[in-house]
Design an enzyme around this catalytic site. Structure first.
Site, PDB file in Angstrom:
ATOM      1  N   LYS A   1    -135.010  72.227  76.553  1.00 16.67           N
ATOM      2  CA  LYS A   1    -134.735  71.360  77.705  1.00 16.67           C
ATOM      3  C   LYS A   1    -135.892  71.355  78.691  1.00 16.67           C
ATOM      4  O   LYS A   1    -136.117  70.358  79.384  1.00 16.67           O
ATOM      5  CB  LYS A   1    -133.434  71.796  78.380  1.00 16.67           C
TER       6      LYS A   1
ATOM      7  N   GLU B   1    -125.562  75.019  79.459  1.00 20.14           N
ATOM      8  CA  GLU B   1    -126.100  75.102  80.816  1.00 20.14           C
ATOM      9  C   GLU B   1    -126.286  73.679  81.339  1.00 20.14           C
ATOM     10  O   GLU B   1    -126.890  72.848  80.660  1.00 20.14           O
ATOM     11  CB  GLU B   1    -127.441  75.833  80.826  1.00 20.14           C
TER      12      GLU B   1
ATOM     13  N   ARG C   1    -129.922  78.132  64.329  1.00 23.26           N
ATOM     14  CA  ARG C   1    -130.236  77.012  65.211  1.00 23.26           C
ATOM     15  C   ARG C   1    -130.631  75.814  64.364  1.00 23.26           C
ATOM     16  O   ARG C   1    -131.290  75.948  63.331  1.00 23.26           O
ATOM     17  CB  ARG C   1    -131.386  77.406  66.137  1.00 23.26           C
TER      18      ARG C   1
END
Length: 725
Positions: A454, A224, A444
């Site tokens: 983020k 993103e 992860r």
């Protein structure tokens, strides 16, 4: 316990393992060739397994009857482990000759790498050289690395029967290739079975993609554009590339740009820069926003089919109803009412802004992701690519399954934190009537003392706690590279984690240790003295007229170049060094020789202010306890600023629901003024160096003028403690 099966990828046989077994007479069965595994594997008679080149190499070292094959004691075993960790550098094209130079210097007075007999360290390095084929052969014929060639030839001759068999079978003109005995030209080998179609069978290991076919795998890396790429994203990107290459497929980069409130063209540009930095190759770049019209059409189809409805329930109430499994009052509205409100949403009217579009799935499902998730929200904010064309935007959860399907993605790699949403992903594809995309989960990457959200990282940027997304304290690719991490170290570190689904919390020390092994053999050496309380040493028999010698910037690596060192009667020393010297003690001045300190001058508080001594160059450097750095008292010295960084938070791992603001580190940056040798005027931005006895640094601001200091960022070496620890 007998080894009953050996398997490895046909194109990448584990040469060190095979060579070690041959030399040590450890029986290995004929290999089973597999095209879709990343790690060589042995299976024992009781069904247990071992995987990985160095795991197998250490096993052979332990069971071999050769004396000291894995070291005669724990210390030598530790040295062997260091060489095993170092050996992959030989497969790094850009660092190959640097590594050869480092090993050549190391072998100047040695017969073997560790101790006085052959070990698996010798086999690992020998195999790394032999595996490069013609590249090593051309260097072998030259006189550039005489010690390395001597050592290589000695091992080749002494163990010729075993090693010749290995090289003739597994090493071709271009290095490691398919075994000469394996005829795989037209057939695809998968999981030990030969298949004409190349389709993976039902037996898969942890790192197999489900139902993958060679040449038919298409993957996407979909960041993103709401921030810079960080180390967690890097793992996802590199794993996508790994599988694309392994299955001879394609990788596309897709920007998941469905939230204009957080996204920008700046982030797109920097994400592409980071992807290039990581060496990730892709066939094209796409954007979810390319499909906004199609997504709106599909959303309207779902409304007409009764599979979606418009809801004006306030957000907090909606969240509570989803948690409690309570159906919305709007769930059973008519198709006509839903279409009417849908048009209000598209128009961005006052009424439309109160609404969102939800999928009509199952409000009683134990998996809460299936409890009527939101597909579209109103957000009348201009999009960084499209402008103000739309007032509504799809959620990631709705857009991703559709775009994956129509872009021909065969496998969607997702971190295991999204596991509960997999059922939602498949249900949306089913309701939209598009082809199913396989999901492959991986764990992860979590790092100690590190925030990867983020949203949290944005807080530091927006509140001026860091200098930007490329701040050296940030876990972004640009941040850690700016701090001094080599990309090769990052790639090696991430790929070592593999595609495992096991959750892991990784230490930064391991990454920085890998980095040190890459930079130490090649980075130049310079000298600095801390500005505060530095002490002048007067050498009574020192040179009345200063003179200059040209010496190497790295004693063991010629490629680092040369530097000019000035020798004077008066020299500067660090205060801590001066305070550690006793009267009449003989010390070694590095790159000069010995000196005897005759007088130590102190002020009223007992602090050393001056030293007086004389050169004793005939003295032995082996007899001195202190080996000290120094700088000449000349005007050409440069001002430098040494900058050390610490973690942004003081807790190793945040617990669920814990606020990072409660564990902020109050001191994350420390600056130390120093003076450096005049050669540092030639440093370039980004150049990595070692300050003798002070550590490794990256030049962030090079020399501009005498009044502006050179800025050097301290690079962790995997051993230095921080205040967080």
């Amino acid at each position: 316990m007998e080894i009953t099966q050996l398997s490895f990828a046909a194109d990448t046989p584990p040469l060190p393992v095979i060579a070690a077994a041959k030399v040590a007479s450890v029986h290995l069965p004929s290999p089973t060739l597999v095209n879709d595994v990343s790690l060589p594997t042995v299976v024992f008679s009781d069904g247990t397994k071992l995987q990985g080149i160095f795991v197998l190499l250490r096993y052979i070292g332990r069971v071999a009857k050769l004396p000291n094959f894995y070291g005669q004691n724990a210390y030598f075993s530790g040295q062997i482990d260091e060489w095993l960790d170092y050996s992959p550098i030989l497969s790094s094209g850009s660092e190959f000759e640097n590594a050869c130079g480092h090993i050549d210097n190391y072998l100047a007075k040695r017969t073997f790498l560790v101790g006085h007999s052959l070990s698996i360290a010798d086999i690992a390095i020998w195999s790394g050289l032999a595996g490069t084929g013609q590249r090593w052969e051309s260097l072998r014929k030259s006189k550039k690395y005489p010690n390395l060639v001597r050592w290589f030839n000695s091992i080749s001759v002494e163990y010729s029967d075993a090693l010749n068999e290995v090289t003739s079978t597994y090493v071709g003109k271009r290095g490691l290739g398919k075994p000469a005995t394996a005829k795989l030209k037209e057939q695809q080998v998968v999981n030990g079975d030969i298949s004409e179609k190349g389709k993976a069978g039902s037996r898969t290991s942890e790192v197999d993609l489900p139902d993958a076919e060679i040449g038919k795998v298409r993957l996407r890396f979909a960041p993103e554009p709401s921030g810079y790429l960080h180390i967690g994203h890097a793992k996802a990107g590199l794993l996508n590339q790994y599988f694309a290459q392994r299955y001879k497929g394609e990788l596309i980069v897709r920007f998941d740009d469905t939230n204009p409130s957080k996204e920008s063209s700046e982030f797109v540009d920097n994400l592409l820069k980071d992807i290039e930095t990581l060496g990730i190759t892709y066939v094209k770049v796409t954007h979810t926003s390319d499909y906004f019209d199609k997504l709106m059409e599909k959303a309207e189809e779902l409304i007409r089919q009764g599979k979606a409805y418009v809801d004006d329930t306030p957000r907090e109430q909606m969240q509570k109803e989803r948690m409690d499994g309570i159906e919305s009052k709007c769930r059973n509205n008519s198709v006509e009412e839903n279409l009417k409100l849908w048009k209000e949403m598209i128009a961005g009217s006052e009424r439309g802004l109160q609404c969102c579009l939800r999928g009509k799935l199952d409000m009683q499902d134990p998996n809460k992701s299936l409890r009527d998730p939101v597909y579209y929200r109103c957000n009348p904010v201009p999009h960084h690519r499209i402008g103000s064309k739309y007032n509504i935007y799809p959620t990631y959860d709705f857009a991703c399954p559709y775009v994956d399907a129509i872009e021909g993605i065969s496998h969607a790699l997702r971190s295991s934190e999204y596991h509960d949403r997999n059922a939602q992903y498949y249900r949306i594809q089913e309701d939209l009537g598009v082809r199913k995309v396989h999901i492959y989960e991986f764990s992860r990457l979590n790092m100690v003392y590190t925030l990867l959200s983020k949203r949290n990282l944005r807080w530091f940027v927006e509140n001026g706690k860091v200098d930007g997304w490329d701040d050296p304290r940030f876990p972004t690719v640009q941040g850690i590279v700016r701090r001094g991490l080599k990309v090769e170290a990052l790639v090696q570190f991430i790929l070592e984690q593999g595609a495992s689904k096991n959750l892991n919390l990784m230490e930064w020390d391991k990454l920085w240790t890998i980095n040190k092994k890459i930079i130490d053999p090649v980075c130049p050496r310079h000298t600095a003295v801390i500005e505060e309380r530095r002490v002048l040493l007067t050498l009574t028999n020192g040179p009345e007229t200063p003179f200059v010698r040209i010496i190497p910037r790295h004693k063991k690596y010629e490629g680092a170049g040369e530097k000019a060192t000035t020798y004077t009667k008066r020299i500067w020393m660090d205060y801590d060094d001066a305070a550690s010297i006793s009267e009449n003690e003989e010390v070694t001045l590095m790159d000069w020789g010995n000196a005897i300190i005759k007088e130590i001058v102190k002020d009223e508080s007992g602090k050393v202010t001056e030293l007086i001594g004389f050169l004793h160059l005939e003295g032995s450097v082996k007899s001195t306890k202190l080996k000290l750095t120094w700088l000449p008292e000349i005007t050409e010295l440069v001002n430098i600023l040494l900058v050390e960084f610490d973690y942004l938070i003081t807790k190793k791992k945040l617990e669920e629901g814990e606020n990072f603001l409660d564990v902020l580190n109050p001191l994350t940056k420390r600056e130390i003024e120093a003076i450096g040798d005049s050669n540092m005027r030639n440093l370039k931005r980004g150049e990595i160096l070692q300050l003798e006895r002070k550590g490794y640094f990256r030049c962030d601001v090079p020399f501009v003028r005498p009044s502006k200091p050179i800025v050097l960022f301290a690079i962790p070496d995997g051993r230095q403690a921080t205040s967080s620890k």
